[in-house]
Design a protein around this motif. Structure first.
Motif, PDB file in Angstrom:
ATOM      1  N   MET A   1      -7.025 -34.994   9.088  1.00 62.85           N
ATOM      2  CA  MET A   1      -7.002 -36.165   8.223  1.00 62.85           C
ATOM      3  C   MET A   1      -7.824 -37.302   8.823  1.00 62.85           C
ATOM      4  O   MET A   1      -7.762 -37.536  10.030  1.00 62.85           O
ATOM      5  N   ILE A   2      -8.575 -37.980   7.969  1.00 60.21           N
ATOM      6  CA  ILE A   2      -9.197 -39.254   8.325  1.00 60.21           C
ATOM      7  C   ILE A   2      -8.314 -40.357   7.772  1.00 60.21           C
ATOM      8  O   ILE A   2      -7.907 -40.309   6.605  1.00 60.21           O
ATOM      9  N   LEU A   3      -8.006 -41.350   8.596  1.00 58.83           N
ATOM     10  CA  LEU A   3      -7.115 -42.430   8.200  1.00 58.83           C
ATOM     11  C   LEU A   3      -7.897 -43.737   8.086  1.00 58.83           C
ATOM     12  O   LEU A   3      -8.603 -44.127   9.022  1.00 58.83           O
ATOM     13  N   VAL A   4      -7.765 -44.382   6.945  1.00 57.72           N
ATOM     14  CA  VAL A   4      -8.338 -45.707   6.724  1.00 57.72           C
ATOM     15  C   VAL A   4      -7.191 -46.683   6.524  1.00 57.72           C
ATOM     16  O   VAL A   4      -6.278 -46.416   5.735  1.00 57.72           O
ATOM     17  N   LEU A   5      -7.230 -47.793   7.226  1.00 54.11           N
ATOM     18  CA  LEU A   5      -6.214 -48.837   7.082  1.00 54.11           C
ATOM     19  C   LEU A   5      -6.913 -50.099   6.591  1.00 54.11           C
ATOM     20  O   LEU A   5      -7.800 -50.629   7.256  1.00 54.11           O
ATOM     21  N   ALA A   6      -6.517 -50.562   5.406  1.00 54.63           N
ATOM     22  CA  ALA A   6      -7.113 -51.749   4.791  1.00 54.63           C
ATOM     23  C   ALA A   6      -6.033 -52.785   4.571  1.00 54.63           C
ATOM     24  O   ALA A   6      -4.868 -52.440   4.341  1.00 54.63           O
ATOM     25  N   ASP A   7      -6.418 -54.068   4.615  1.00 47.64           N
ATOM     26  CA  ASP A   7      -5.389 -55.099   4.467  1.00 47.64           C
ATOM     27  C   ASP A   7      -5.129 -55.478   3.018  1.00 47.64           C
ATOM     28  O   ASP A   7      -4.285 -56.329   2.739  1.00 47.64           O
ATOM     29  N   ASP A   8      -5.866 -54.873   2.071  1.00 51.24           N
ATOM     30  CA  ASP A   8      -5.536 -55.079   0.662  1.00 51.24           C
ATOM     31  C   ASP A   8      -5.898 -53.833  -0.132  1.00 51.24           C
ATOM     32  O   ASP A   8      -6.523 -52.901   0.373  1.00 51.24           O
ATOM     33  N   PHE A   9      -5.487 -53.826  -1.400  1.00 60.17           N
ATOM     34  CA  PHE A   9      -5.611 -52.622  -2.216  1.00 60.17           C
ATOM     35  C   PHE A   9      -7.067 -52.301  -2.528  1.00 60.17           C
ATOM     36  O   PHE A   9      -7.469 -51.136  -2.528  1.00 60.17           O
ATOM     37  N   THR A  10      -7.874 -53.318  -2.808  1.00 54.04           N
ATOM     38  CA  THR A  10      -9.260 -53.030  -3.159  1.00 54.04           C
ATOM     39  C   THR A  10     -10.029 -52.455  -1.970  1.00 54.04           C
ATOM     40  O   THR A  10     -10.911 -51.612  -2.154  1.00 54.04           O
ATOM     41  N   GLY A  11      -9.717 -52.905  -0.763  1.00 56.80           N
ATOM     42  CA  GLY A  11     -10.376 -52.338   0.411  1.00 56.80           C
ATOM     43  C   GLY A  11     -10.063 -50.867   0.570  1.00 56.80           C
ATOM     44  O   GLY A  11     -10.950 -50.056   0.882  1.00 56.80           O
ATOM     45  N   ALA A  12      -8.794 -50.502   0.359  1.00 59.28           N
ATOM     46  CA  ALA A  12      -8.415 -49.095   0.432  1.00 59.28           C
ATOM     47  C   ALA A  12      -9.115 -48.287  -0.651  1.00 59.28           C
ATOM     48  O   ALA A  12      -9.645 -47.198  -0.402  1.00 59.28           O
ATOM     49  N   ALA A  13      -9.142 -48.825  -1.876  1.00 56.77           N
ATOM     50  CA  ALA A  13      -9.772 -48.111  -2.984  1.00 56.77           C
ATOM     51  C   ALA A  13     -11.279 -47.989  -2.791  1.00 56.77           C
ATOM     52  O   ALA A  13     -11.879 -46.973  -3.152  1.00 56.77           O
ATOM     53  N   GLU A  14     -11.909 -49.018  -2.229  1.00 61.25           N
ATOM     54  CA  GLU A  14     -13.347 -48.981  -1.995  1.00 61.25           C
ATOM     55  C   GLU A  14     -13.709 -47.870  -1.009  1.00 61.25           C
ATOM     56  O   GLU A  14     -14.663 -47.118  -1.218  1.00 61.25           O
ATOM     57  N   CYS A  15     -12.949 -47.746   0.063  1.00 56.36           N
ATOM     58  CA  CYS A  15     -13.210 -46.674   1.021  1.00 56.36           C
ATOM     59  C   CYS A  15     -12.927 -45.311   0.405  1.00 56.36           C
ATOM     60  O   CYS A  15     -13.622 -44.326   0.705  1.00 56.36           O
ATOM     61  N   ALA A  16     -11.925 -45.234  -0.458  1.00 59.72           N
ATOM     62  CA  ALA A  16     -11.641 -43.966  -1.129  1.00 59.72           C
ATOM     63  C   ALA A  16     -12.810 -43.542  -2.011  1.00 59.72           C
ATOM     64  O   ALA A  16     -13.125 -42.349  -2.117  1.00 59.72           O
ATOM     65  N   ALA A  17     -13.480 -44.508  -2.652  1.00 64.28           N
ATOM     66  CA  ALA A  17     -14.657 -44.188  -3.465  1.00 64.28           C
ATOM     67  C   ALA A  17     -15.778 -43.641  -2.592  1.00 64.28           C
ATOM     68  O   ALA A  17     -16.469 -42.684  -2.969  1.00 64.28           O
ATOM     69  N   VAL A  18     -15.956 -44.229  -1.413  1.00 61.38           N
ATOM     70  CA  VAL A  18     -16.964 -43.723  -0.470  1.00 61.38           C
ATOM     71  C   VAL A  18     -16.651 -42.276  -0.099  1.00 61.38           C
ATOM     72  O   VAL A  18     -17.532 -41.397  -0.082  1.00 61.38           O
ATOM     73  N   VAL A  19     -15.403 -42.016   0.186  1.00 59.25           N
ATOM     74  CA  VAL A  19     -14.962 -40.677   0.582  1.00 59.25           C
ATOM     75  C   VAL A  19     -15.299 -39.645  -0.490  1.00 59.25           C
ATOM     76  O   VAL A  19     -15.815 -38.553  -0.206  1.00 59.25           O
ATOM     77  N   ARG A  20     -15.006 -39.982  -1.740  1.00 55.46           N
ATOM     78  CA  ARG A  20     -15.237 -39.025  -2.823  1.00 55.46           C
ATOM     79  C   ARG A  20     -16.712 -38.709  -2.998  1.00 55.46           C
ATOM     80  O   ARG A  20     -17.080 -37.607  -3.409  1.00 55.46           O
ATOM     81  N   ARG A  21     -17.575 -39.659  -2.659  1.00 57.22           N
ATOM     82  CA  ARG A  21     -19.014 -39.399  -2.743  1.00 57.22           C
ATOM     83  C   ARG A  21     -19.475 -38.407  -1.683  1.00 57.22           C
ATOM     84  O   ARG A  21     -20.560 -37.846  -1.790  1.00 57.22           O
ATOM     85  N   PHE A  22     -18.657 -38.200  -0.669  1.00 54.63           N
ATOM     86  CA  PHE A  22     -18.961 -37.189   0.337  1.00 54.63           C
ATOM     87  C   PHE A  22     -18.292 -35.855   0.008  1.00 54.63           C
ATOM     88  O   PHE A  22     -18.321 -34.928   0.810  1.00 54.63           O
TER      89      PHE A  22
END
Length: 349
Positions: A1-22
């Motif tokens: 697992m790769i773990l991303v920790l964001a301090d708000d919801f949009t930051g978490a969702a933004e990184c999730a979008a990056v992940v899906r592009r990979f």
């Protein structure tokens, strides 16, 4: 697992979008749950508006909850203009995961946000001379990155390493230099550069998702810095939103500018309640949430805590859906970024 920790919801969702592009599977969580089959988990720690001590305690608790999954990479997503308690949160994560240094790259050169000679610039303008100088919660009183971090941490926490970064080539170079003993942190473009090193065969843009949705589109906006105006009817009450959705299939719900004085948290709570009122009585196909505070207010009001991530709309956004299918399609973005082209399109439009 790769773990991303964001301090708000949009930051978490933004990184999730990056992940899906990979081509990786991803899950966004607002309550840490390490027992998941997703290849990447992005957790919204909800620490953006906490005081420094509370932010550090919350971050350590979330990190320890997720550490049992033994993540192969831990990345701390930070706000693109360094709002929040970045330094103390990084210190907490270094403690939990045993990292020697934190390497912080908040720059997103693709969006004109760079660090040059230790100064944060937005389209060539020092941060403290942009509209972010008037942010109601984190006014940018300096563009010096290290001074900004120290001021917002509220403690003499050890500051991270913050290299200059003005180009995508810089992002790749810095990512390649990150050591196993380092804790990488920063914006979504730095996260993408790190993923490109780990998954070179799977890198590159995926095809964008078709954006038309069979149901009405409801937008909710509470951001202090909305990027541009949306060409859809703007309403300020649940009643008006329901009527506009029935008539036009699309509406943007916000709070009236001349409403009673209140704190930012009170306004967001009212906005979350208003959105919840609409969602409880109206079938919505897509829910567009503008700004991290807005997104958190709405998803918390609805009791949604885990989300699967679909095919990206663009480089920074991807649709989410509550893991049990109890939500509409949800698209969120940082308040200061524009919407992906076509997200307001309905099956009627």
């Amino acid at each position: 697992m790769i773990l991303v920790l964001a301090d708000d919801f949009t930051g978490a969702a933004e990184c999730a979008a990056v992940v899906r592009r990979f081509g990786l599977t991803a899950e966004v969580q607002t309550v840490p749950e390490p027992d998941t089959a997703a290849e990447v988990v992005a957790v919204d720690t909800g620490t953006r508006s906490l005081d420094p001590d509370a932010a550090a305690v919350r971050m350590e608790w979330v990190a320890r909850a997720m550490a049992v999954a033994r993540p192969s990479l831990v990345f701390k997503k930070v706000d693109s203009v360094l709002r929040g308690r970045v330094a103390v949160e990084l210190a907490a994560l270094r403690l939990v995961f045993g990292r020697t240094d934190a390497v912080l790259v908040p720059a997103n050169p693709g969006r004109g946000r760079v660090v040059r000679a230790g100064v944060y610039l937005v389209d060539g303008v020092p941060l403290d001379r942009t509209p972010f100088a008037a942010d109601p919660e984190y006014p940018a009183r300096t563009a010096e990155v290290r001074a900004l971090l120290a001021a917002r941490s509220g403690t003499p926490a050890v500051l991270p390493i913050v290299p200059d970064c003005v180009s995508t080539a810089d992002l790749a170079r810095i990512a390649a230099a990150v050591q196993p003993s380092d804790l990488p942190a920063g914006g979504s473009e730095f996260f993408s550069a790190l993923l490109a090193l780990r998954h070179p065969a799977r890198s590159g843009f995926m095809r964008d998702a078709p954006l038309a949705t069979p149901g009405p589109v409801l937008g909710v906006r509470g951001s202090a810095f909305p990027a541009g105006e949306c060409p859809v009817p703007v309403v300020t009450t649940p009643e008006a939103a329901r009527g506009t959705l029935a008539a036009h299939g699309v509406a943007l719900l916000t709070l009236p500018a001349d409403g009673p004085p209140s704190t930012p948290s009170d306004r967001l709570a009212r906005l979350g309640d208003a959105a919840g009122s609409v969602l409880s009585t109206t079938q919505v196909g897509r829910l567009l949430l503008d700004g991290g505070g807005t997104a958190a207010a709405v998803v918390h009001r609805q009791g949604w805590v885990r989300f699967v991530v679909g095919v990206p709309c663009d480089a920074a956004t991807a649709p989410l859906r509550e893991v049990h299918g109890h939500s509409p399609e949800i698209v969120v973005k940082p308040g200061s970024y524009p919407w992906a082209k076509g997200v307001w399109i309905t099956g009627r439009g």
